[in-house]
Design a protein around this motif. Structure first.
Motif, PDB file in Angstrom:
ATOM      1  N   ALA A  67       0.828  -1.205   0.000  1.00 34.32           N
ATOM      2  CA  ALA A  67       0.000   0.000   0.000  1.00 34.32           C
ATOM      3  C   ALA A  67       0.870   1.266   0.000  1.00 34.32           C
ATOM      4  O   ALA A  67       0.617   2.212  -0.760  1.00 34.32           O
ATOM      5  N   TYR A  68       1.892   1.283   0.854  1.00 32.41           N
ATOM      6  CA  TYR A  68       2.770   2.457   0.909  1.00 32.41           C
ATOM      7  C   TYR A  68       3.562   2.624  -0.381  1.00 32.41           C
ATOM      8  O   TYR A  68       3.809   3.751  -0.837  1.00 32.41           O
ATOM      9  N   ALA A  69       3.972   1.529  -1.002  1.00 33.47           N
ATOM     10  CA  ALA A  69       4.678   1.611  -2.283  1.00 33.47           C
ATOM     11  C   ALA A  69       3.779   2.221  -3.359  1.00 33.47           C
ATOM     12  O   ALA A  69       4.212   3.072  -4.146  1.00 33.47           O
ATOM     13  N   ALA A  70       2.514   1.786  -3.383  1.00 34.62           N
ATOM     14  CA  ALA A  70       1.561   2.319  -4.361  1.00 34.62           C
ATOM     15  C   ALA A  70       1.322   3.809  -4.135  1.00 34.62           C
ATOM     16  O   ALA A  70       1.235   4.587  -5.087  1.00 34.62           O
ATOM     17  N   THR A  83       0.397   5.785  11.617  1.00 30.78           N
ATOM     18  CA  THR A  83       1.782   6.071  11.239  1.00 30.78           C
ATOM     19  C   THR A  83       2.744   5.992  12.416  1.00 30.78           C
ATOM     20  O   THR A  83       3.952   6.014  12.220  1.00 30.78           O
ATOM     21  N   ASP A  84       2.218   5.904  13.632  1.00 26.20           N
ATOM     22  CA  ASP A  84       3.087   6.012  14.806  1.00 26.20           C
ATOM     23  C   ASP A  84       3.661   4.677  15.259  1.00 26.20           C
ATOM     24  O   ASP A  84       4.775   4.633  15.788  1.00 26.20           O
ATOM     25  N   TYR A  85       2.925   3.575  15.080  1.00 25.89           N
ATOM     26  CA  TYR A  85       3.399   2.282  15.550  1.00 25.89           C
ATOM     27  C   TYR A  85       3.139   1.175  14.541  1.00 25.89           C
ATOM     28  O   TYR A  85       4.063   0.553  14.039  1.00 25.89           O
ATOM     29  N   TRP A  91       5.974   4.234   7.159  1.00 27.10           N
ATOM     30  CA  TRP A  91       5.870   5.696   7.148  1.00 27.10           C
ATOM     31  C   TRP A  91       7.263   6.321   7.165  1.00 27.10           C
ATOM     32  O   TRP A  91       7.561   7.226   6.376  1.00 27.10           O
ATOM     33  N   ASP A  92       8.130   5.865   8.046  1.00 31.39           N
ATOM     34  CA  ASP A  92       9.476   6.427   8.151  1.00 31.39           C
ATOM     35  C   ASP A  92      10.244   6.262   6.840  1.00 31.39           C
ATOM     36  O   ASP A  92      10.985   7.164   6.432  1.00 31.39           O
ATOM     37  N   LYS A  93      10.054   5.131   6.181  1.00 31.16           N
ATOM     38  CA  LYS A  93      10.764   4.858   4.931  1.00 31.16           C
ATOM     39  C   LYS A  93      10.302   5.776   3.801  1.00 31.16           C
ATOM     40  O   LYS A  93      11.098   6.161   2.932  1.00 31.16           O
ATOM     41  N   ASN A  94       9.021   6.143   3.802  1.00 32.18           N
ATOM     42  CA  ASN A  94       8.433   6.871   2.660  1.00 32.18           C
ATOM     43  C   ASN A  94       8.030   8.301   2.968  1.00 32.18           C
ATOM     44  O   ASN A  94       7.560   9.006   2.074  1.00 32.18           O
TER      45      ASN A  94
END
Length: 283
Positions: A67-70, A83-85, A91-94
């Motif tokens: 999902a984050y890649a998309a 996004t916190d846990y 989240w940190d990566k993107n």
């Protein structure tokens, strides 16, 4: 005169070519995961956007990484996520390519729970009662954030109980069977979940703070989404779904309703609230 006519024609052609671009601005590509906390959030927000004239296309993903890649690539424009846990690594990566748009709910909590008739209240009491629990903590799907945190709790507390991998369905069946027999059982579970509504269970206290505190859900998007889509951003920012309502929607689903029906029932019964959410500045 001929030059003026050419200029007018050119302007008209520019206007015509701009129409499809404007139409595309009223389409929102939304991502989601088919989980019981995110599906109601997605369905309710989709209704609010559609009432404002947007066409909303929803794409379901099987796990956060996809999902984050998309979202980062632009295959979708927005996604509801913690996004916190739960999804912190993704989240940190993107996050340099993404933005937080607005919070949409709060209170997700996941940990080890037991039926309320069980006479312990803390994770550090599990070892003294390991035999009563059959030496097991009944888990869910391997690889989930909840299982990762529970494995860390087993390590931090030095638990003698085995964390059993399985599925949400198998854990639910084991919990129901134990409660029917008034037996002791420890399971991995979360709120919001219809199971917390249906079964009389309690979270065990976590004095070492292994499990994350209650988490928020945010609408996130590609960086620049809010600036490029101010009306959609304001609509998204108006939507807030209490955790208890998410739990109630999933309770209706567990009782036999389809998710679409349960979400529609909620939006129909909260029509005045949706109108207030939709009462924003016109762009």
């Amino acid at each position: 005169m001929k030059k003026l006519w050419k200029a007018l024609c050119a302007a008209a052609m520019v206007g015509l070519t701009m129409v499809p671009a404007r139409a595309q601005e009223k389409t929102i590509e939304m991502g989601t995961l088919s989980w019981e906390d995110l599906t109601p959030i997605t369905g309710i927000t989709k209704k609010v956007l559609e009432d404002a004239g947007y066409t909303v296309k929803v794409t379901e993903f099987s796990e956060w990484g996809i999902a984050y890649a998309a979202l980062s690539k632009g295959d979708i424009q927005i996604l509801a996520s913690q996004t916190d846990y739960v999804a912190q690594d993704y989240w940190d990566k993107n996050k340099n390519r993404l933005e937080k748009i607005s919070p949409v709910s709060h209170g997700l909590y996941q940990s080890i729970a037991v039926p309320k008739y069980v006479t312990i209240d803390s994770i550090d009491q599990l070892n003294d009662n390991a035999d009563k629990f059959g030496g097991k903590i009944i888990g869910i799907e391997p690889g989930s954030g909840l299982m990762r945190d529970t494995a860390e709790a087993v390590k931090q507390y030095g638990l003698k109980l085995q964390l059993v991998e399985g599925s949400t369905a198998a854990m639910t069946a084991a919990l129901k069977s134990a409660i029917d027999r008034q037996e002791w059982i420890a399971v991995t579970i979360w709120e919001p979940s219809w199971m917390m509504q249906k079964y009389d269970v309690k979270f065990l206290k976590d004095p070492k703070g292994v499990f994350p505190p209650p988490q928020s859900y945010y609408w996130i998007g590609q960086k620049g989404f809010s600036e490029e889509n101010p009306e959609a951003r304001e609509l998204l920012a108006s939507v807030y779904v209490p955790l208890a309502d998410i739990t109630a929607i999933n309770g209706a689903v567990s009782d036999g309703k389809k998710m679409d029906e349960a979400v529609k029932e909620w939006t129909d019964s909260h029509a005045d609230l949706l109108k207030r959410w939709e009462n924003i500045k016109k762009y």
